[in-house]
Enzyme design. Structure first.
Site, mmCIF file in Angstrom:
data_model
loop_
_atom_site.group_PDB
_atom_site.id
_atom_site.type_symbol
_atom_site.label_atom_id
_atom_site.label_comp_id
_atom_site.label_asym_id
_atom_site.label_seq_id
_atom_site.Cartn_x
_atom_site.Cartn_y
_atom_site.Cartn_z
ATOM 1 N N HIS A 53 39.305 18.132 -3.061
ATOM 2 C CA HIS A 53 40.095 17.763 -4.231
ATOM 3 C C HIS A 53 39.520 18.435 -5.483
ATOM 4 C CE1 HIS A 53 37.037 14.431 -3.890
ATOM 5 N NE2 HIS A 53 36.768 14.919 -5.082
HETATM 6 C C1 T46 Z 1 32.964 15.230 -5.285
HETATM 7 C C2 T46 Z 1 32.164 14.856 -4.123
HETATM 8 C C3 T46 Z 1 30.846 15.508 -4.167
HETATM 9 C C4 T46 Z 1 34.996 4.779 -5.925
HETATM 10 O O1 T46 Z 1 35.548 3.669 -5.811
HETATM 11 N N1 T46 Z 1 34.188 5.017 -6.998
HETATM 12 C C5 T46 Z 1 33.555 6.216 -7.174
HETATM 13 O O2 T46 Z 1 32.835 6.390 -8.181
HETATM 14 C C6 T46 Z 1 33.773 7.246 -6.200
HETATM 15 C C7 T46 Z 1 33.111 8.609 -6.349
HETATM 16 C C8 T46 Z 1 34.587 6.989 -5.133
HETATM 17 N N2 T46 Z 1 35.182 5.781 -5.007
HETATM 18 C C9 T46 Z 1 36.078 5.547 -3.842
HETATM 19 C C10 T46 Z 1 37.395 6.294 -3.931
HETATM 20 C C11 T46 Z 1 37.724 6.602 -2.492
HETATM 21 O O3 T46 Z 1 38.449 5.507 -1.952
HETATM 22 O O4 T46 Z 1 35.428 6.000 -2.660
HETATM 23 C C12 T46 Z 1 36.362 6.646 -1.800
HETATM 24 C C13 T46 Z 1 35.918 8.063 -1.509
HETATM 25 O O5 T46 Z 1 35.828 8.770 -2.743
HETATM 26 P P1 T46 Z 1 36.054 10.342 -2.892
HETATM 27 O O6 T46 Z 1 37.335 10.744 -2.305
HETATM 28 O O7 T46 Z 1 35.825 10.684 -4.321
HETATM 29 O O8 T46 Z 1 34.849 10.900 -1.983
HETATM 30 P P2 T46 Z 1 34.354 12.354 -1.717
HETATM 31 O O9 T46 Z 1 33.024 12.222 -1.071
HETATM 32 O O10 T46 Z 1 35.374 13.138 -0.991
HETATM 33 O O11 T46 Z 1 34.158 13.075 -3.140
HETATM 34 C C14 T46 Z 1 33.130 12.707 -4.047
HETATM 35 C C15 T46 Z 1 33.586 12.929 -5.488
HETATM 36 O O12 T46 Z 1 34.619 12.085 -5.842
HETATM 37 C C16 T46 Z 1 33.991 14.321 -5.701
HETATM 38 O O13 T46 Z 1 34.372 14.554 -7.000
HETATM 39 O O14 T46 Z 1 32.853 16.314 -5.805
HETATM 40 O O15 T46 Z 1 31.967 13.472 -3.940
#
Ligand code: T46
Length: 138
Positions: A53
């Site tokens: 993303h």
């Molecule tokens: C990136 C990589 C390195 C939350 O509720 N609070 C938060 O602060 C975060 C980061 C996530 N979430 C929830 C939202 C989703 O339901 O956790 C779930 C997974 O989150 P996300 O899709 O963001 O996870 P990653 O590991 O794919 O991505 C994250 C960062 O968001 C992203 O910007 O660069 O880590």
């Protein structure tokens, strides 16, 4: 400011001692933004990828706090792949950069410093939508 050329490795402060090292990070001084949030990715199963993303406004610094992983960065034109494997290197990612994380080593920890609180509306999770947004702002 939304080209992969604007993503950069920042060498973080490192204080070495006989019993180990410490890396202190001050928002706005050691990195280009104030830190609003910290989170970390861990227990990533072998072969799995994270990310996939872009963010509309969020800036981040990614650090390998332990182990190693690859970060693939895309801006709609160019692609870069960066391996993070040292705790004193941070990868700065400005807004509107598509990123994917893969090739996590066993026990790897990806520490993320973020410029804004969590907001699902800041995510662009569809690559076609991302390309359209990029085209519109060019
Ligand atoms: C990136 C990589 C390195 C939350 O509720 N609070 C938060 O602060 C975060 C980061 C996530 N979430 C929830 C939202 C989703 O339901 O956790 C779930 C997974 O989150 P996300 O899709 O963001 O996870 P990653 O590991 O794919 O991505 C994250 C960062 O968001 C992203 O910007 O660069 O880590």
């Amino acid at each position: 400011m939304s080209s992969v050329n604007h993503c950069k490795i920042i060498t973080l402060p490192k204080i070495d001692g006989t019993t180990g090292s410490i890396t202190p990070i001050t928002g706005g001084k050691d990195i280009p933004f104030e830190i609003a949030r910290i989170y970390y990715l861990y227990d990533v199963p072998g072969g799995e990828a994270r990310g996939g993303h872009a963010h509309k406004e969020l800036q981040q610094l990614l650090i390998s706090a332990s182990g190693s992983f690859d970060v693939i960065l895309k801006d709609g034109r160019k692609k870069r792949k960066i391996c993070l494997n040292r705790s004193y290197y941070g990868l700065y990612i400005p807004k509107l950069i598509w990123r994917e994380l893969d090739n996590f080593s066993t026990g790897a920890i990806c520490l993320v410093l973020a410029s804004l609180p969590y907001d699902e509306n800041d995510y662009i999770r569809n690559y076609k939508s991302y390309l359209n947004i990029k085209k519109a702002i060019l």
